[in-house]
Structures are given as C-alpha cells and as structure tokens.
Design a protein around this motif. Structure first.
Motif, PDB file in Angstrom:
ATOM      1  N   THR A  93     -37.143  45.627 -44.174  1.00 36.97           N
ATOM      2  CA  THR A  93     -37.565  44.649 -45.186  1.00 36.97           C
ATOM      3  C   THR A  93     -38.330  45.291 -46.353  1.00 36.97           C
ATOM      4  N   GLU A  94     -38.360  46.620 -46.409  1.00 35.72           N
ATOM      5  CA  GLU A  94     -39.032  47.289 -47.524  1.00 35.72           C
ATOM      6  C   GLU A  94     -38.324  46.954 -48.836  1.00 35.72           C
ATOM      7  N   PHE A 100     -18.097  53.277 -52.116  1.00 32.35           N
ATOM      8  CA  PHE A 100     -18.497  52.482 -50.961  1.00 32.35           C
ATOM      9  C   PHE A 100     -19.703  53.085 -50.260  1.00 32.35           C
ATOM     10  N   GLU A 101     -19.741  54.402 -50.137  1.00 29.56           N
ATOM     11  CA  GLU A 101     -20.884  55.035 -49.475  1.00 29.56           C
ATOM     12  C   GLU A 101     -22.177  54.733 -50.224  1.00 29.56           C
ATOM     13  N   GLU A 102     -22.116  54.772 -51.546  1.00 27.59           N
ATOM     14  CA  GLU A 102     -23.311  54.458 -52.331  1.00 27.59           C
ATOM     15  C   GLU A 102     -23.759  53.012 -52.108  1.00 27.59           C
ATOM     16  N   LEU A 103     -22.796  52.091 -52.089  1.00 27.88           N
ATOM     17  CA  LEU A 103     -23.143  50.677 -51.912  1.00 27.88           C
ATOM     18  C   LEU A 103     -23.562  50.368 -50.482  1.00 27.88           C
ATOM     19  N   ASN A 104     -22.925  51.008 -49.527  1.00 26.96           N
ATOM     20  CA  ASN A 104     -23.225  50.723 -48.124  1.00 26.96           C
ATOM     21  C   ASN A 104     -24.640  51.153 -47.751  1.00 26.96           C
ATOM     22  N   GLU A 105     -25.144  52.198 -48.397  1.00 27.39           N
ATOM     23  CA  GLU A 105     -26.513  52.653 -48.123  1.00 27.39           C
ATOM     24  C   GLU A 105     -27.560  51.617 -48.520  1.00 27.39           C
ATOM     25  N   LEU A 106     -27.180  50.668 -49.349  1.00 25.69           N
ATOM     26  CA  LEU A 106     -28.135  49.657 -49.812  1.00 25.69           C
ATOM     27  C   LEU A 106     -28.243  48.468 -48.852  1.00 25.69           C
ATOM     28  N   LEU A 107     -27.492  48.486 -47.764  1.00 23.87           N
ATOM     29  CA  LEU A 107     -27.659  47.469 -46.715  1.00 23.87           C
ATOM     30  C   LEU A 107     -28.568  48.066 -45.645  1.00 23.87           C
ATOM     31  N   PRO A 108     -29.821  47.640 -45.597  1.00 24.77           N
ATOM     32  CA  PRO A 108     -30.808  48.334 -44.761  1.00 24.77           C
ATOM     33  C   PRO A 108     -30.825  47.873 -43.296  1.00 24.77           C
ATOM     34  N   GLN A 165     -27.758  45.385 -53.129  1.00 28.71           N
ATOM     35  CA  GLN A 165     -26.384  45.772 -53.408  1.00 28.71           C
ATOM     36  C   GLN A 165     -25.766  45.105 -54.637  1.00 28.71           C
ATOM     37  N   PRO A 166     -25.934  43.785 -54.847  1.00 27.03           N
ATOM     38  CA  PRO A 166     -25.327  43.187 -56.051  1.00 27.03           C
ATOM     39  C   PRO A 166     -25.823  43.799 -57.363  1.00 27.03           C
ATOM     40  N   ILE A 167     -27.073  44.225 -57.389  1.00 25.75           N
ATOM     41  CA  ILE A 167     -27.606  44.862 -58.598  1.00 25.75           C
ATOM     42  C   ILE A 167     -26.891  46.193 -58.851  1.00 25.75           C
ATOM     43  N   LEU A 200     -31.172  40.289 -37.791  1.00 24.62           N
ATOM     44  CA  LEU A 200     -29.835  39.791 -38.086  1.00 24.62           C
ATOM     45  C   LEU A 200     -29.136  39.516 -36.763  1.00 24.62           C
ATOM     46  N   SER A 201     -28.566  38.326 -36.625  1.00 28.01           N
ATOM     47  CA  SER A 201     -27.896  37.966 -35.374  1.00 28.01           C
ATOM     48  C   SER A 201     -26.561  38.692 -35.257  1.00 28.01           C
ATOM     49  N   ALA A 202     -26.007  38.707 -34.038  1.00 30.18           N
ATOM     50  CA  ALA A 202     -24.718  39.366 -33.800  1.00 30.18           C
ATOM     51  C   ALA A 202     -23.604  38.685 -34.583  1.00 30.18           C
ATOM     52  N   GLU A 203     -23.647  37.355 -34.688  1.00 31.65           N
ATOM     53  CA  GLU A 203     -22.617  36.628 -35.437  1.00 31.65           C
ATOM     54  C   GLU A 203     -22.663  36.986 -36.918  1.00 31.65           C
ATOM     55  N   ASP A 204     -23.877  37.032 -37.448  1.00 24.93           N
ATOM     56  CA  ASP A 204     -24.008  37.410 -38.857  1.00 24.93           C
ATOM     57  C   ASP A 204     -23.581  38.857 -39.088  1.00 24.93           C
ATOM     58  N   LYS A 205     -23.831  39.733 -38.093  1.00 28.61           N
ATOM     59  CA  LYS A 205     -23.432  41.134 -38.227  1.00 28.61           C
ATOM     60  C   LYS A 205     -21.908  41.273 -38.233  1.00 28.61           C
TER      61      LYS A 205
END
Length: 197
Positions: free
Chosen positions: A145-146, A102-110, A151-153, A78-83
């Motif tokens: 990438t595992e 939020f903590e539950e959802l944030n954990e799903l961004l790997p 997150q949307p699910i 992921l690039s710095a701009e995208d981050k």
C-alpha cells in the motif's frame, strides 16, 4: 479522431473526389491507395495503430486499477477471485504490449510475493491461460500500500510519448493539435486520481 497526414497514398485518398472527378468508386479504390502508399503512409499507420493500442491498454489498465483499488490499495489484501480476474486482465494487457512495455507496466501492480503471470514469456501461451484458471490459489494476496505511480498513469505517459513522437513530423500531427491532446491526457490523469478519493 487520430489525424495524421501520412504520405502520398493518404493524400490521394483524401483528395480523390477533387483530383479524379467522375465516379470515384471505379477510379480510386482502397487497392489503388495501397499501391500508392509510401514510407510516410506507413509511419502514420504505425502511429495510429500504436495510439489506438495504448488507448485500449488504458481501458484495461483502468479496469485493473478499479478492481484492486479498494481492498488492495486501501486494505492491503486481494481475494483469490479478484486475483484470478486481475490475471486475466493482465493477460489482455500483455496482448496489447510488447514484452518490455508489459514488464514496465506489470511492475506497477504491487502484489507481494506472487509468481509472474507470464513467467517472462514473450507471447501468450496455452499454459499461461490454463494457469489463470487454476483453483489452487492462496485465499488472499498481500498488496503493498506504499504510495507509488499507478498503472493507468504510466499508460497515459505511453500515450503522450506516442503522440509527441509524431508531432511536427512530415507524416504526423500538426503542432497546434498538441495542446488539446495534452489537456485531454491531463484531464484523464486527474480523473484517474479522483478514483482513489
């Protein structure tokens, strides 16, 4: 349309033309409706607000998912701009959720080895907004990438959970409306999966 029956205040509001007669605007105003509101009206209002809140969170989450889908999940970078853009979206999501949600959802961004975007704070602060603007970021971020639930699910799960909480309750949604709502959530889940193809 999110229809929940509510209580006495909403019942009187819905049937104001039949029960009051004459000039409705003068006789049954929103202020009068608020005076007649009871606990069932409050429960229905909470249900409507939570459902709308989760629908907006779904839109933000889906935007984040598409932002990192190709380079992040596909190539692991992921690039710095995208981050920076991703962190702003996460702060939008934080404004829609409680801390625990939020903590539950944030954990799903790997994203591997990143500092927590909110530093565990209960609410958004100016320091967090300034940190999202900082330019001294790493040029690249590694994304795991595992296969995992995206997150949307998870947000769709929260929406389904909120709807079923109000099914067949005195203030809530009739049971006969659960099937079309479940089919809509299933369809959205399927469409979300197609984004990865």
């Amino acid at each position: 349309s999110i229809y929940m029956r509510g209580g006495d205040g909403m019942f009187r509001w819905r049937w104001r033309e039949k029960s009051w007669g004459g000039d409705v605007k003068d006789r049954f105003t929103p202020e009068v409706m608020l005076e007649n509101m009871d606990e069932l009206d409050n429960a229905a209002s909470r249900g409507r607000v939570n459902t709308v809140r989760w629908c907006v969170a779904l839109a933000v989450s889906f935007k984040m998912h598409t932002r990192i889908c190709y380079t992040g999940y596909g190539h692991g970078i992921l690039s710095a701009e995208d981050k920076v853009a991703l962190d702003w979206d996460r702060m939008r999501l934080r404004g829609l959720c409680t801390r625990g949600e939020f903590e539950e959802l944030n954990e799903l961004l790997p994203i591997v080895e990143e500092e927590h975007v909110t530093s565990g704070l209960r609410r958004l602060t100016d320091a967090m907004l300034q940190a999202a603007r900082l330019k001294d970021r790493k040029p690249r971020y590694v994304v795991d990438t595992e296969p995992d639930m995206r997150q949307p699910i998870a947000v769709l799960f929260f929406i389904r959970n909120e709807m079923t909480r109000h099914i067949a309750a005195a203030h809530g949604i009739k049971e006969r409306f659960l099937n079309p709502l479940s089919q809509l959530i299933h369809h959205l889940s399927f469409q979300c999966e197609l984004v990865n193809q």
